[in-house]
Design a protein around this motif. Structure first.
Motif, PDB file in Angstrom:
ATOM      1  N   THR A 157       8.711  -3.940  23.645  1.00  0.00           N
ATOM      2  CA  THR A 157       8.286  -2.616  24.096  1.00  0.00           C
ATOM      3  C   THR A 157       9.060  -2.197  25.342  1.00  0.00           C
ATOM      4  N   ALA A 158       9.256  -3.118  26.269  1.00  0.00           N
ATOM      5  CA  ALA A 158      10.010  -2.810  27.495  1.00  0.00           C
ATOM      6  C   ALA A 158      11.457  -2.427  27.174  1.00  0.00           C
ATOM      7  N   ALA A 159      12.005  -2.983  26.101  1.00  0.00           N
ATOM      8  CA  ALA A 159      13.377  -2.663  25.696  1.00  0.00           C
ATOM      9  C   ALA A 159      13.457  -1.329  24.965  1.00  0.00           C
ATOM     10  N   GLY A 160      12.298  -0.777  24.574  1.00  0.00           N
ATOM     11  CA  GLY A 160      12.288   0.531  23.927  1.00  0.00           C
ATOM     12  C   GLY A 160      11.816   0.549  22.489  1.00  0.00           C
ATOM     13  N   ALA A 161      11.335  -0.584  21.973  1.00  0.00           N
ATOM     14  CA  ALA A 161      10.851  -0.615  20.588  1.00  0.00           C
ATOM     15  C   ALA A 161       9.599   0.245  20.450  1.00  0.00           C
ATOM     16  N   VAL A 162       9.495   0.929  19.302  1.00  0.00           N
ATOM     17  CA  VAL A 162       8.329   1.772  19.056  1.00  0.00           C
ATOM     18  C   VAL A 162       7.169   0.983  18.474  1.00  0.00           C
ATOM     19  N   SER A 163       7.472  -0.209  17.937  1.00  0.00           N
ATOM     20  CA  SER A 163       6.414  -1.021  17.346  1.00  0.00           C
ATOM     21  C   SER A 163       6.958  -2.414  17.026  1.00  0.00           C
ATOM     22  N   THR A 164       6.030  -3.325  16.748  1.00  0.00           N
ATOM     23  CA  THR A 164       6.365  -4.645  16.243  1.00  0.00           C
ATOM     24  C   THR A 164       5.519  -4.882  15.006  1.00  0.00           C
ATOM     25  N   ILE A 165       6.187  -5.152  13.900  1.00  0.00           N
ATOM     26  CA  ILE A 165       5.504  -5.442  12.639  1.00  0.00           C
ATOM     27  C   ILE A 165       5.639  -6.951  12.411  1.00  0.00           C
ATOM     28  N   ALA A 166       4.497  -7.608  12.293  1.00  0.00           N
ATOM     29  CA  ALA A 166       4.476  -9.069  12.191  1.00  0.00           C
ATOM     30  C   ALA A 166       4.874  -9.547  10.805  1.00  0.00           C
ATOM     31  N   LYS A 167       5.651 -10.628  10.789  1.00  0.00           N
ATOM     32  CA  LYS A 167       5.915 -11.365   9.557  1.00  0.00           C
ATOM     33  C   LYS A 167       4.898 -12.496   9.489  1.00  0.00           C
ATOM     34  N   PRO A 168       4.381 -12.803   8.354  1.00  0.00           N
ATOM     35  CA  PRO A 168       4.615 -12.116   7.093  1.00  0.00           C
ATOM     36  C   PRO A 168       3.946 -10.746   7.104  1.00  0.00           C
ATOM     37  N   PHE A 169       4.620  -9.774   6.527  1.00  0.00           N
ATOM     38  CA  PHE A 169       4.105  -8.409   6.474  1.00  0.00           C
ATOM     39  C   PHE A 169       3.529  -8.143   5.088  1.00  0.00           C
ATOM     40  N   ASP A 170       2.727  -7.100   4.999  1.00  0.00           N
ATOM     41  CA  ASP A 170       2.148  -6.693   3.722  1.00  0.00           C
ATOM     42  C   ASP A 170       3.132  -5.757   3.035  1.00  0.00           C
ATOM     43  N   PRO A 171       3.767  -6.192   1.945  1.00  0.00           N
ATOM     44  CA  PRO A 171       4.758  -5.340   1.280  1.00  0.00           C
ATOM     45  C   PRO A 171       4.195  -3.998   0.812  1.00  0.00           C
ATOM     46  N   LEU A 172       2.918  -3.972   0.480  1.00  0.00           N
ATOM     47  CA  LEU A 172       2.334  -2.724  -0.015  1.00  0.00           C
ATOM     48  C   LEU A 172       2.086  -1.700   1.084  1.00  0.00           C
ATOM     49  N   SER A 173       2.066  -2.139   2.339  1.00  0.00           N
ATOM     50  CA  SER A 173       1.819  -1.182   3.423  1.00  0.00           C
ATOM     51  C   SER A 173       3.032  -0.951   4.327  1.00  0.00           C
ATOM     52  N   LEU A 174       4.129  -1.670   4.107  1.00  0.00           N
ATOM     53  CA  LEU A 174       5.286  -1.547   5.001  1.00  0.00           C
ATOM     54  C   LEU A 174       5.837  -0.123   5.030  1.00  0.00           C
ATOM     55  N   ALA A 175       6.013   0.499   3.886  1.00  0.00           N
ATOM     56  CA  ALA A 175       6.556   1.868   3.855  1.00  0.00           C
ATOM     57  C   ALA A 175       5.642   2.830   4.603  1.00  0.00           C
ATOM     58  N   ALA A 176       4.337   2.680   4.434  1.00  0.00           N
ATOM     59  CA  ALA A 176       3.398   3.548   5.144  1.00  0.00           C
ATOM     60  C   ALA A 176       3.437   3.313   6.648  1.00  0.00           C
ATOM     61  N   GLN A 177       3.611   2.059   7.047  1.00  0.00           N
ATOM     62  CA  GLN A 177       3.730   1.761   8.477  1.00  0.00           C
ATOM     63  C   GLN A 177       4.955   2.444   9.073  1.00  0.00           C
ATOM     64  N   VAL A 178       6.085   2.353   8.376  1.00  0.00           N
ATOM     65  CA  VAL A 178       7.302   2.992   8.865  1.00  0.00           C
ATOM     66  C   VAL A 178       7.159   4.495   8.854  1.00  0.00           C
ATOM     67  N   GLN A 179       6.576   5.033   7.803  1.00  0.00           N
ATOM     68  CA  GLN A 179       6.362   6.491   7.733  1.00  0.00           C
ATOM     69  C   GLN A 179       5.519   6.970   8.913  1.00  0.00           C
ATOM     70  N   ALA A 180       4.485   6.220   9.264  1.00  0.00           N
ATOM     71  CA  ALA A 180       3.637   6.579  10.412  1.00  0.00           C
ATOM     72  C   ALA A 180       4.431   6.534  11.712  1.00  0.00           C
ATOM     73  N   LEU A 181       5.338   5.579  11.849  1.00  0.00           N
ATOM     74  CA  LEU A 181       6.147   5.473  13.063  1.00  0.00           C
ATOM     75  C   LEU A 181       7.179   6.597  13.149  1.00  0.00           C
ATOM     76  N   LEU A 182       7.573   7.130  12.011  1.00  0.00           N
ATOM     77  CA  LEU A 182       8.526   8.244  12.003  1.00  0.00           C
ATOM     78  C   LEU A 182       7.877   9.569  12.408  1.00  0.00           C
ATOM     79  N   ARG A 183       6.565   9.667  12.314  1.00  0.00           N
ATOM     80  CA  ARG A 183       5.875  10.913  12.654  1.00  0.00           C
ATOM     81  C   ARG A 183       5.795  11.028  14.124  1.00  0.00           C
TER      82      ARG A 183
END
Length: 127
Positions: free
Chosen positions: A101-127
């Motif tokens: 976050t200090a370096a400027g990241a908008v979020s951290t998505i933990a691995k293992p991630f849920d493949p069914l929700s990854l696109a929605a997570q990214v879409q939310a971060l793009l808004r």
């Protein structure tokens, strides 16, 4: 009147071929996403020098040639106005997330991630 969403270009920097393949398939659940996978930080930087600017970048913190935060800083130095960058990583201790976050990241998505929700997570971060 319905206006379709514009295509979004996602750059994925992930060295593990299996995780990369799953992430690409997961992101393609959103038909508006076009995903370009890269395996190393150097490959990603070379790609960014010659390709159109992505709308979003996902970075693994543990790349074979450089740490994700170093890659993020190199991207920010390379591109005048860098796109949003998030980490897709197993490094999710609070100390790690604070550093991202200090370096400027908008979020951290933990691995293992849920493949069914990854696109929605990214879409939310793009808004």
């Amino acid at each position: 009147m319905f206006v379709p969403e514009a295509a979004k270009f996602i750059l994925l920097v992930e060295d593990d071929p299996d995780i990369s393949a799953i992430a690409v398939m997961a992101l393609h659940l959103d038909p508006n996403f076009t995903v370009t996978p890269m395996r190393t930080g150097v490959d990603a930087l070379r790609h960014l020098e010659s390709a159109p600017r992505p709308d979003f970048i996902l970075i693994d913190n543990n790349l074979p040639d450089m740490e994700g935060v170093a890659l993020m800083k190199a991207i920010q130095a390379l591109i005048d106005i860098a796109p949003p960058i998030a980490f897709l990583t197993a490094s999710v201790r609070s100390l790690d997330i604070d550093r991202f976050t200090a370096a400027g990241a908008v979020s951290t998505i933990a691995k293992p991630f849920d493949p069914l929700s990854l696109a929605a997570q990214v879409q939310a971060l793009l808004r």
